[in-house]
Design an enzyme around this catalytic site. Structure first.
Site, PDB file in Angstrom:
ATOM      1  CG  ASP A  30      -6.826  11.030  -6.101  1.00 14.59           C
ATOM      2  OD1 ASP A  30      -6.175  11.654  -5.240  1.00 14.59           O
ATOM      3  OD2 ASP A  30      -7.524  11.586  -6.971  1.00 14.59           O
ATOM      4  CG  ASP A  48      -1.721   1.199   1.429  1.00 16.49           C
ATOM      5  OD1 ASP A  48      -1.538   2.184   0.683  1.00 16.49           O
ATOM      6  OD2 ASP A  48      -2.581   1.178   2.326  1.00 16.49           O
ATOM      7  CB  ILE A  49       1.630   3.771  -2.617  1.00  8.51           C
ATOM      8  CG1 ILE A  49       2.896   4.517  -3.040  1.00  8.51           C
ATOM      9  CG2 ILE A  49       0.408   4.680  -2.635  1.00  8.51           C
ATOM     10  CD1 ILE A  49       2.905   4.935  -4.498  1.00  8.51           C
ATOM     11  CE1 TYR A  89      -9.464   8.500 -14.813  1.00 11.56           C
ATOM     12  CE2 TYR A  89      -7.224   9.288 -15.060  1.00 11.56           C
ATOM     13  CZ  TYR A  89      -8.539   9.522 -14.706  1.00 11.56           C
ATOM     14  OH  TYR A  89      -8.923  10.770 -14.261  1.00 11.56           O
ATOM     15  N   GLY A 143      -9.689   4.882  -5.681  1.00 11.77           N
ATOM     16  CA  GLY A 143      -8.414   4.198  -5.883  1.00 11.77           C
ATOM     17  C   GLY A 143      -7.294   4.724  -5.011  1.00 11.77           C
ATOM     18  CB  SER A 190      -3.257   5.000 -16.516  1.00  9.21           C
ATOM     19  OG  SER A 190      -3.352   6.385 -16.694  1.00  9.21           O
ATOM     20  CB  THR A 191      -2.871  -0.149 -14.241  1.00  6.71           C
ATOM     21  OG1 THR A 191      -2.607  -0.101 -12.832  1.00  6.71           O
ATOM     22  CG2 THR A 191      -1.617   0.212 -15.006  1.00  6.71           C
ATOM     23  N   GLY A 192      -5.895   1.325 -13.061  1.00  9.53           N
ATOM     24  CA  GLY A 192      -7.104   1.013 -12.291  1.00  9.53           C
ATOM     25  C   GLY A 192      -8.322   1.550 -13.012  1.00  9.53           C
TER      26      GLY A 192
END
Ligand code: AR6
Length: 168
Positions: free
Chosen positions: A34, A10-11, A121, A32, A117-119
């Site tokens: 964000d 988890d970032i 988007y 996500g 972008s891989t979620g």
């Protein structure tokens, strides 16, 4: 490339100079990664973001990290994927490049990226991964003083794919 580290994490938990947020053009939060970053950083992050007047796709802006362990958040906006022929690869590459440039401009030495972008988007992981790795490796080659770039994968599948492609 020992300054590139792939982790399953988890970032929001990472202790680095900056974590990168996969934001939207408003910079006012979302779902996500964000949403997770804004929740962990606290309300002050949103207050600072309100003063930035948004961010164009492919560009990046920096804020403080507030309650995060990370000292800063670099907000970038990935492309929405349609078919890969609408400039998505160039825009995705620009997200990585511009985030790294902004880190250097601010004297930072360590950064962690999510898989931009891989979620929501919709960028296919198999297409986004080589682009991210190419940009990060090119940056590290030209910036010998930069200490560490972490790629934070949120799923085992993404982690395995990254590990496989980094070895190549
Ligand atoms: N740590 C690391 N990675 C995460 C985390 C986390 N805590 N949470 C999700 N991911 P997404 P996008 C991964 O959808 O596709 C937002 O609403 C996730 O598994 O967060 O660029 C924004 O406001 C995926 O691999 O970002 C925008 O409107 C990756 O992060 C929109 O989503 C990116 O998924 C941006 O979409």
């Amino acid at each position: 490339m020992d300054r590139l580290e792939i982790v399953e994490a988890d970032i929001t938990t990472l202790d680095v100079d900056a974590i990168v947020n996969a934001a939207n053009t408003s910079l006012l939060g979302g779902g996500g990664v964000d949403g997770a970053i804004h929740r962990a950083a606290g309300k002050e992050l949103l207050a600072e973001c309100r003063m930035l007047n948004g961010c164009r796709t492919g560009e990046a802006k920096i804020t403080k990290g507030y309650n995060l362990k990370a000292r800063h958040v670099i907000h970038t906006v990935g492309p929405v994927y349609s078919n890969g022929r609408q400039g998505e690869p160039e825009l995705l590459a620009a997200c990585y490049r511009n985030s790294l440039v902004l880190a250097v401009e601010n004297g930072l030495k360590t950064i962690a990226f999510p898989l931009i972008s891989t979620g929501v988007y919709g960028y296919p992981l198999e297409e986004a991964t080589p682009i991210a790795l190419r940009e990060i490796k090119a940056f590290l080659e030209t910036h010998p003083d930069f200490e560490r770039v972490i790629v934070a994968c949120f799923s085992r599948k993404a982690y395995d794919l990254y590990m496989q492609l980094t070895m190549e």
